[in-house]
Design an enzyme around this catalytic site. Structure first.
Site, PDB file in Angstrom:
ATOM      1  N   ASP A  56       0.826  -1.214   0.000  1.00 29.53           N
ATOM      2  CA  ASP A  56       0.000   0.000   0.000  1.00 29.53           C
ATOM      3  C   ASP A  56       0.858   1.262   0.000  1.00 29.53           C
ATOM      4  O   ASP A  56       0.471   2.284  -0.557  1.00 29.53           O
ATOM      5  CB  ASP A  56      -0.998   0.008   1.161  1.00 29.53           C
ATOM      6  CG  ASP A  56      -2.283   0.745   0.778  1.00 29.53           C
ATOM      7  OD1 ASP A  56      -2.767   0.523  -0.347  1.00 29.53           O
ATOM      8  OD2 ASP A  56      -2.797   1.541   1.579  1.00 29.53           O
ATOM      9  N   GLU A  97       0.075  10.611   5.301  1.00 27.50           N
ATOM     10  CA  GLU A  97      -0.045   9.172   5.143  1.00 27.50           C
ATOM     11  C   GLU A  97       1.296   8.544   4.767  1.00 27.50           C
ATOM     12  O   GLU A  97       1.652   7.480   5.270  1.00 27.50           O
ATOM     13  CB  GLU A  97      -1.077   8.910   4.043  1.00 27.50           C
ATOM     14  CG  GLU A  97      -1.792   7.581   4.180  1.00 27.50           C
ATOM     15  CD  GLU A  97      -3.038   7.576   3.316  1.00 27.50           C
ATOM     16  OE1 GLU A  97      -3.970   8.348   3.623  1.00 27.50           O
ATOM     17  OE2 GLU A  97      -3.076   6.827   2.336  1.00 27.50           O
ATOM     18  N   GLU A 149     -11.150   6.153  -2.315  1.00 34.67           N
ATOM     19  CA  GLU A 149     -11.166   6.540  -0.895  1.00 34.67           C
ATOM     20  C   GLU A 149     -12.309   5.852  -0.148  1.00 34.67           C
ATOM     21  O   GLU A 149     -12.134   5.381   0.983  1.00 34.67           O
ATOM     22  CB  GLU A 149     -11.298   8.065  -0.754  1.00 34.67           C
ATOM     23  CG  GLU A 149     -10.154   8.867  -1.374  1.00 34.67           C
ATOM     24  CD  GLU A 149      -8.856   8.799  -0.578  1.00 34.67           C
ATOM     25  OE1 GLU A 149      -8.456   7.703  -0.140  1.00 34.67           O
ATOM     26  OE2 GLU A 149      -8.227   9.871  -0.404  1.00 34.67           O
ATOM     27  N   GLU A 219      -9.524  -2.922  -6.453  1.00 33.55           N
ATOM     28  CA  GLU A 219      -9.480  -2.971  -4.984  1.00 33.55           C
ATOM     29  C   GLU A 219      -9.567  -4.420  -4.495  1.00 33.55           C
ATOM     30  O   GLU A 219      -8.852  -4.820  -3.578  1.00 33.55           O
ATOM     31  CB  GLU A 219     -10.596  -2.119  -4.369  1.00 33.55           C
ATOM     32  CG  GLU A 219     -10.380  -0.613  -4.507  1.00 33.55           C
ATOM     33  CD  GLU A 219      -9.236  -0.067  -3.636  1.00 33.55           C
ATOM     34  OE1 GLU A 219      -8.847  -0.710  -2.644  1.00 33.55           O
ATOM     35  OE2 GLU A 219      -8.718   1.015  -3.971  1.00 33.55           O
TER      36      GLU A 219
HETATM   37  C1  LIG Z   1      -5.282   0.130  -2.613  1.00 25.08           C
HETATM   38  C2  LIG Z   1      -5.715   1.374  -1.918  1.00 25.08           C
HETATM   39  N1  LIG Z   1      -6.934   1.858  -2.180  1.00 25.08           N
HETATM   40  C3  LIG Z   1      -7.362   2.986  -1.572  1.00 25.08           C
HETATM   41  C4  LIG Z   1      -6.565   3.650  -0.679  1.00 25.08           C
HETATM   42  C5  LIG Z   1      -7.102   4.886   0.004  1.00 25.08           C
HETATM   43  O1  LIG Z   1      -6.244   5.900   0.143  1.00 25.08           O
HETATM   44  C6  LIG Z   1      -5.276   3.110  -0.426  1.00 25.08           C
HETATM   45  N2  LIG Z   1      -4.428   3.691   0.445  1.00 25.08           N
HETATM   46  N3  LIG Z   1      -4.907   1.977  -1.053  1.00 25.08           N
END
Ligand SMILES: Cc1ncc(CO)c(N)n1
Length: 230
Positions: A56, A97, A149, A219
């Site tokens: 991520d 983040e 999001e 996703e």
């Molecule tokens: C895969 C993914 N989707 C959405 C977000 C939301 O910011 C993230 N951090 N990572």
């Protein structure tokens, strides 16, 4: 019996709600994925969590330029100057983040320099890059942005609900996307998307719907990297 809604009727309730109902199955697949459910019920494999964390971080580094491209489109195309402020606040939280990912990965002993992006991640980042093209309409891009999001918000909020058994060491992660402020921010993005979708030509509307479905599929594949389909 419920007949087909006219364009006008759909606009009143909001296109996003209509699409969420229409595509409920894939939306649920993205927001109630077995990986998320395993966090929620406390059975999560911590190796899977570390995999997600490292992957991520790479995703977020590609997501930031995508958000920047949405900001540019808002500046050029938007009919409402407050859109820009919502998007800019999103960019600001991405700054935070990225710093969080660095300290969190260090905490878990994940070496960021050694994380190799997996195929699902590469595919998703490539898809983001295609959406950065100036040829992609603001309406399509903001719909994708909202969906990206919203999936994380809905997923991690689930892990914070009463009765969830989320391990203490993962609660901060869930708070990051599951907190009320992030929920409000997603609502603001949804409002922008609905407003734009309500006055967009049919061909762009179709593009936005297809793009939303692609986001949801990416996703699911992203969660699958850490959990499930190997
Ligand atoms: C895969 C993914 N989707 C959405 C977000 C939301 O910011 C993230 N951090 N990572």
């Amino acid at each position: 019996m419920e007949g087909k809604k006219t364009r006008e009727e759909v606009e009143k309730s909001g296109m996003i709600d209509t699409w969420m109902r229409k595509h409920r199955l894939i939306y649920t697949g993205a927001t109630k994925h077995p990986f998320i459910l395993s966090i929620r019920d406390g059975t999560v494999d911590l190796e899977a969590f570390k995999t997600w964390l490292g992957q991520d971080y790479i995703f977020v580094r590609a997501f930031a330029p995508f958000v920047a491209s949405v900001l540019i489109k808002a500046w050029k195309e938007s009919d409402d100057s407050s859109d820009m402020e919502v998007i800019l606040s999103g960019m600001a939280s991405l700054n935070d983040e990225i710093a969080w990912f660095k300290s969190e990965t260090a905490k878990w002993g994940v070496q960021l320099s050694e994380v190799v992006p997996q195929k699902a991640n590469q595919d998703y980042c490539r898809f983001l890059e295609s959406l950065m093209s100036p040829d992609v309409e603001y309406t399509v891009a903001i719909t994708a942005f909202w969906a990206i999001e919203a999936v994380y918000q809905a997923s991690f909020a689930l892990c914070l609900e009463d009765g969830s058994k989320t391990p203490a060491e993962l609660r901060e992660t869930c708070q990051r996307w599951g907190n009320d402020g992030f929920g409000q921010y997603c609502n603001s993005l949804q409002k922008i998307a609905n407003r734009r979708l309500g006055k967009t030509p049919d061909d762009v509307l179709t593009k936005a719907e297809v793009t939303l479905l692609r986001v949801l599929e990416h996703e699911v594949e992203f969660w699958n990297m850490s959990h499930g389909a190997a």
